[in-house]
Motif scaffolding. Structure first.
Motif, PDB file in Angstrom:
ATOM      1  N   LEU A  74      23.152  50.714  53.476  1.00 30.04           N
ATOM      2  CA  LEU A  74      23.691  50.122  52.745  1.00 30.04           C
ATOM      3  C   LEU A  74      23.482  48.690  52.765  1.00 30.04           C
ATOM      4  O   LEU A  74      24.042  48.035  53.761  1.00 30.04           O
ATOM      5  N   GLU A  76      25.728  44.830  52.905  1.00 22.57           N
ATOM      6  CA  GLU A  76      26.730  43.824  52.453  1.00 22.57           C
ATOM      7  C   GLU A  76      26.362  43.305  51.375  1.00 22.57           C
ATOM      8  O   GLU A  76      26.172  41.827  50.997  1.00 22.57           O
ATOM      9  N   CYS A  77      27.701  42.934  49.887  1.00 27.81           N
ATOM     10  CA  CYS A  77      27.449  41.822  49.541  1.00 27.81           C
ATOM     11  C   CYS A  77      28.411  40.901  49.367  1.00 27.81           C
ATOM     12  O   CYS A  77      29.383  40.621  50.372  1.00 27.81           O
ATOM     13  N   ASP A  79      29.727  36.653  47.345  1.00 26.37           N
ATOM     14  CA  ASP A  79      30.181  36.131  45.899  1.00 26.37           C
ATOM     15  C   ASP A  79      29.973  34.655  46.677  1.00 26.37           C
ATOM     16  O   ASP A  79      29.804  34.287  47.589  1.00 26.37           O
ATOM     17  N   ASN A 120      32.239  40.241  50.386  1.00 29.92           N
ATOM     18  CA  ASN A 120      33.415  40.093  49.412  1.00 29.92           C
ATOM     19  C   ASN A 120      33.881  41.385  49.656  1.00 29.92           C
ATOM     20  O   ASN A 120      34.846  41.418  48.571  1.00 29.92           O
ATOM     21  N   GLY A 121      33.703  41.964  51.122  1.00 25.98           N
ATOM     22  CA  GLY A 121      34.085  43.831  51.006  1.00 25.98           C
ATOM     23  C   GLY A 121      33.156  44.370  50.219  1.00 25.98           C
ATOM     24  O   GLY A 121      33.991  46.031  50.595  1.00 25.98           O
ATOM     25  N   LYS A 122      32.182  44.125  49.900  1.00 29.21           N
ATOM     26  CA  LYS A 122      31.810  45.142  48.707  1.00 29.21           C
ATOM     27  C   LYS A 122      30.557  45.374  49.462  1.00 29.21           C
ATOM     28  O   LYS A 122      29.716  44.480  50.119  1.00 29.21           O
ATOM     29  N   PHE A 123      30.269  46.517  49.658  1.00 28.04           N
ATOM     30  CA  PHE A 123      28.055  47.043  49.655  1.00 28.04           C
ATOM     31  C   PHE A 123      27.679  47.991  48.681  1.00 28.04           C
ATOM     32  O   PHE A 123      28.596  48.451  47.423  1.00 28.04           O
ATOM     33  N   GLU A 124      26.154  47.823  48.796  1.00 27.90           N
ATOM     34  CA  GLU A 124      25.933  48.286  47.331  1.00 27.90           C
ATOM     35  C   GLU A 124      24.461  48.626  48.374  1.00 27.90           C
ATOM     36  O   GLU A 124      23.726  47.888  49.980  1.00 27.90           O
ATOM     37  N   LYS A 125      23.741  49.466  47.417  1.00 27.10           N
ATOM     38  CA  LYS A 125      22.113  50.146  48.304  1.00 27.10           C
ATOM     39  C   LYS A 125      21.532  49.142  48.350  1.00 27.10           C
ATOM     40  O   LYS A 125      20.890  48.148  47.779  1.00 27.10           O
TER      41      LYS A 125
END
Length: 186
Positions: A74, A76-77, A79, A120-125
């Motif tokens: 993962l 980190e995303c 903005d 932004n506190g989101k995670f993606e692969k």
């Protein structure tokens, strides 16, 4: 399709034979026009030159390919927001490291504000994570496009009809063709 302005021929889907085709150069999806609501302009791209001839028939279950995604790390995303320019710290000017003279900041054009990325506190692969499928290695992000297309079409069995270690691999989702270019496994 790609968002690359240098490849204008890849900005929109095109018509090729009896298909509507979209590509970004790494992934190509060919959907029969009979399944589409609209038809696009004839392609100037030589799509037939990259379409491999079917030479195998390997059945992949969608759920088995999804299992290959388990080890994808993962990331980190972020903005993009307008904030204080990181080059001039909002001072609107920067100092030359060579001579000490100040001039208008090139990054923010002297406004003191710039587009900055904030977590932004989101995670993606990780899109570029390498995954082996048969003899080829694919970037997670492109292999996931195959899975997303299969899910959209409600298809569980994906039939691979052409494979290559460094050439286009073709997958059939009923009448829909998906070509994926492998990545070098260095």
């Amino acid at each position: 399709c790609t968002k690359d302005d240098l490849r204008k021929s890849m900005l929109l889907p095109v018509k090729w034979e009896s298909y509507n085709v979209a590509t970004d150069g790494h992934c190509l999806i060919a959907i029969p026009q009979s399944l589409c609501e609209e038809t696009y302009e004839e392609s100037t791209l030589q799509i037939g030159n990259v379409m491999p001839q079917p030479d195998i028939e390997i059945m992949h279950q969608r759920k088995d390919i999804i299992r290959l995604f388990a080890d994808t790390p993962l990331v980190e995303c972020f903005d993009e927001v307008i904030g204080v320019c990181p080059e001039c710290d909002g001072d609107k000017e920067t100092e030359c490291e060579e001579c000490g003279c100040t001039s208008e900041c090139n990054n923010c054009d002297g406004t003191g504000k710039a587009t900055v990325e904030t977590p932004n506190g989101k995670f993606e692969k990780l899109f570029t994570h390498k995954i082996e499928l048969g003899i080829a290695t694919f970037a997670y992000g492109y292999l996931n496009k195959l899975i997303e297309t299969a899910e959209t079409l409600g298809i569980e069995t994906i039939i691979q009809t052409a494979q290559g270690k460094l050439t286009a691999n073709m997958f059939m989702l009923n009448e829909v063709k998906v070509l994926l270019m492998p990545v070098r496994n260095i």
